[in-house]
Design a protein around this motif. Structure first.
Motif, PDB file in Angstrom:
ATOM      1  N   TYR A  10      38.852 -63.508  52.173  1.00  0.00           N
ATOM      2  CA  TYR A  10      39.515 -63.322  50.687  1.00  0.00           C
ATOM      3  C   TYR A  10      39.214 -64.213  50.130  1.00  0.00           C
ATOM      4  CZ  TYR A  10      42.745 -59.735  54.148  1.00  0.00           C
ATOM      5  OH  TYR A  10      43.178 -59.203  54.704  1.00  0.00           O
ATOM      6  N   TRP A  11      38.997 -64.381  49.209  1.00  0.00           N
ATOM      7  CA  TRP A  11      38.580 -65.695  47.991  1.00  0.00           C
ATOM      8  C   TRP A  11      39.493 -65.346  47.230  1.00  0.00           C
ATOM      9  CZ3 TRP A  11      32.866 -63.407  48.472  1.00  0.00           C
ATOM     10  CH2 TRP A  11      32.546 -62.777  47.031  1.00  0.00           C
ATOM     11  N   LYS A  12      39.832 -66.877  46.749  1.00  0.00           N
ATOM     12  CA  LYS A  12      40.325 -66.951  45.354  1.00  0.00           C
ATOM     13  C   LYS A  12      39.745 -68.206  44.541  1.00  0.00           C
ATOM     14  CE  LYS A  12      43.966 -69.620  46.529  1.00  0.00           C
ATOM     15  NZ  LYS A  12      45.588 -70.049  45.942  1.00  0.00           N
ATOM     16  N   ASP A  13      39.567 -67.990  43.521  1.00  0.00           N
ATOM     17  CA  ASP A  13      38.721 -69.222  42.583  1.00  0.00           C
ATOM     18  C   ASP A  13      39.425 -70.497  41.507  1.00  0.00           C
ATOM     19  OD1 ASP A  13      35.953 -67.936  42.557  1.00  0.00           O
ATOM     20  OD2 ASP A  13      36.942 -66.778  40.466  1.00  0.00           O
ATOM     21  N   ILE A  14      39.475 -71.713  42.395  1.00  0.00           N
ATOM     22  CA  ILE A  14      40.693 -72.706  42.117  1.00  0.00           C
ATOM     23  C   ILE A  14      39.931 -73.043  41.047  1.00  0.00           C
ATOM     24  CG2 ILE A  14      41.189 -74.842  42.834  1.00  0.00           C
ATOM     25  CD1 ILE A  14      40.829 -73.761  45.293  1.00  0.00           C
ATOM     26  N   ALA A  16      36.178 -74.761  42.907  1.00  0.00           N
ATOM     27  CA  ALA A  16      35.532 -74.508  43.746  1.00  0.00           C
ATOM     28  C   ALA A  16      36.049 -72.633  44.350  1.00  0.00           C
ATOM     29  CB  ALA A  16      36.240 -74.933  45.140  1.00  0.00           C
ATOM     30  N   LEU A  17      35.026 -71.877  45.666  1.00  0.00           N
ATOM     31  CA  LEU A  17      36.164 -70.838  45.612  1.00  0.00           C
ATOM     32  C   LEU A  17      36.938 -71.192  47.631  1.00  0.00           C
ATOM     33  CD1 LEU A  17      35.252 -67.801  45.790  1.00  0.00           C
ATOM     34  CD2 LEU A  17      33.570 -68.278  47.332  1.00  0.00           C
ATOM     35  N   GLU A  18      38.347 -70.542  47.314  1.00  0.00           N
ATOM     36  CA  GLU A  18      38.785 -71.140  48.554  1.00  0.00           C
ATOM     37  C   GLU A  18      38.605 -70.040  49.400  1.00  0.00           C
ATOM     38  OE1 GLU A  18      42.530 -72.359  48.910  1.00  0.00           O
ATOM     39  OE2 GLU A  18      43.318 -70.519  49.310  1.00  0.00           O
ATOM     40  N   LEU A  19      38.172 -69.626  50.233  1.00  0.00           N
ATOM     41  CA  LEU A  19      37.687 -68.326  51.279  1.00  0.00           C
ATOM     42  C   LEU A  19      38.740 -68.837  52.756  1.00  0.00           C
ATOM     43  CD1 LEU A  19      35.526 -66.008  51.930  1.00  0.00           C
ATOM     44  CD2 LEU A  19      34.056 -68.074  53.364  1.00  0.00           C
TER      45      LEU A  19
END
Length: 312
Positions: A4-8, A17-20
């Motif tokens: 899963y990822w979300k953009d910071i 950043a991309l949080e993975l």
């Protein structure tokens, strides 16, 4: 394996950043091994790709790198991927390439992940990321043995053939301003960034004297913020002294930043890197390094082997 990822984004809604997050991890193909006396070894599918030794004064790291092309984790970037991102802004391009690198590793199951939260942070060039306070530099060329400075350098992970068609193609892209980012893993014990993908692109950027974007991956966890009442009082006192006094826009912005920092109670991200304690002895580690340097007939190997032995 699920991910899963979300953009910071920052306060201005600019991508940071991309949080993975990865679930059901397969065993990592690339692992950092450690031992006593600040020894380390990076392996890919159990084959060494680097031996490292932190010097006693903690100013640099004696680094011995192999030539193993088998240590690749992701396939070479093709022209279609470059063309796909040609018209994107710097921010959108970094966001897109961050997802590309993350997906490539997760989908191939050949990765360096372990249980943690991973951030993929993008920079427009490797000159001076503002959040690090040091310069991300790079050597002019690859050398199997190097004393790497402890200042967050980009470290070549394999040798580049200066006469290859691959480098010529990347030099052309450098002149066009379409070089994809270097993808590197920040390893705190190295104090530097180990290039996962982009050795040839970095060399092309250096030869063409141009900037190149960088995507840095590092792991960690979120921690509760610790408030400092004395620091908060000091900031409020300083603001009170400037009340009703004219200040420049730059000073006002700086004051606002300090105020926001003093009262920011959001969790913060603490970096960490996991290493398996697998190196049994100084003698085993030194024997491997000695065998490798002798195998490639490295110049002055005896001198460097002695230096490493003295550090152990």
């Amino acid at each position: 394996m699920k991910y899963y990822w979300k953009d910071i984004v920052d306060e201005r809604q600019q991508w940071q950043a991309l949080e993975l997050t990865v679930e059901g991890l397969t065993p990592p193909a690339m692992r950092l091994l450690s031992g006593s006396n600040c020894k380390m070894k990076l392996v890919c599918e159990d084959k060494p790709v680097m031996w490292g030794l932190i010097s006693r004064d903690f100013c640099d790291i004696g680094l011995v790198r192999t030539f193993e092309e088998e240590s690749r984790l992701i396939k070479n970037i093709n022209s279609q991927e470059v063309e796909k991102r040609k018209g994107l802004s710097s921010e959108e391009s970094l966001k897109s390439w961050s997802r590309y690198f993350a997906e490539e590793m997760v989908e191939s199951d050949k990765h360096f992940f372990y249980d943690a939260i991973w951030l993929f942070e993008g920079y427009k060039d490797f000159a001076s990321p503002p959040n690090y306070g040091t310069t991300i530099a790079a050597e002019d060329d690859f050398d199997s043995f190097i004393y790497a400075r402890w200042d967050r350098e980009l470290l070549y992970s394999r040798q580049v053939d200066d006469h290859s068609g691959r480098l010529k193609w990347w030099r052309k892209k450098a002149r066009e301003g379409t070089l994809p980012p270097i993808f590197a893993w920040y390893i705190p014990s190295l104090g530097g960034y180990w290039i996962i993908d982009g050795n040839y692109r970095l060399r092309a950027a250096i030869l063409e004297k141009t900037d190149i974007p960088v995507v840095l991956a590092y792991s960690g966890e979120y921690k509760e913020a610790i408030m400092n009442p004395d620091y908060q009082k000091g900031i409020l006192h300083s603001l009170a002294k400037t009340e009703r006094k004219p200040v420049s826009p730059q000073t006002a912005e700086s004051m606002n930043q300090h105020l926001a920092h003093a009262f920011d109670d959001r969790p913060y991200f603490q970096q960490k890197t996991v290493a398996k304690v697998k190196i049994k002895s100084n003698e085993e580690w030194l024997a491997e390094v000695t065998d490798y340097l002798e195998c490639i007939d490295y110049p002055e190997r005896e001198k460097y082997i002695k230096q490493l032995k003295d550090e152990l």
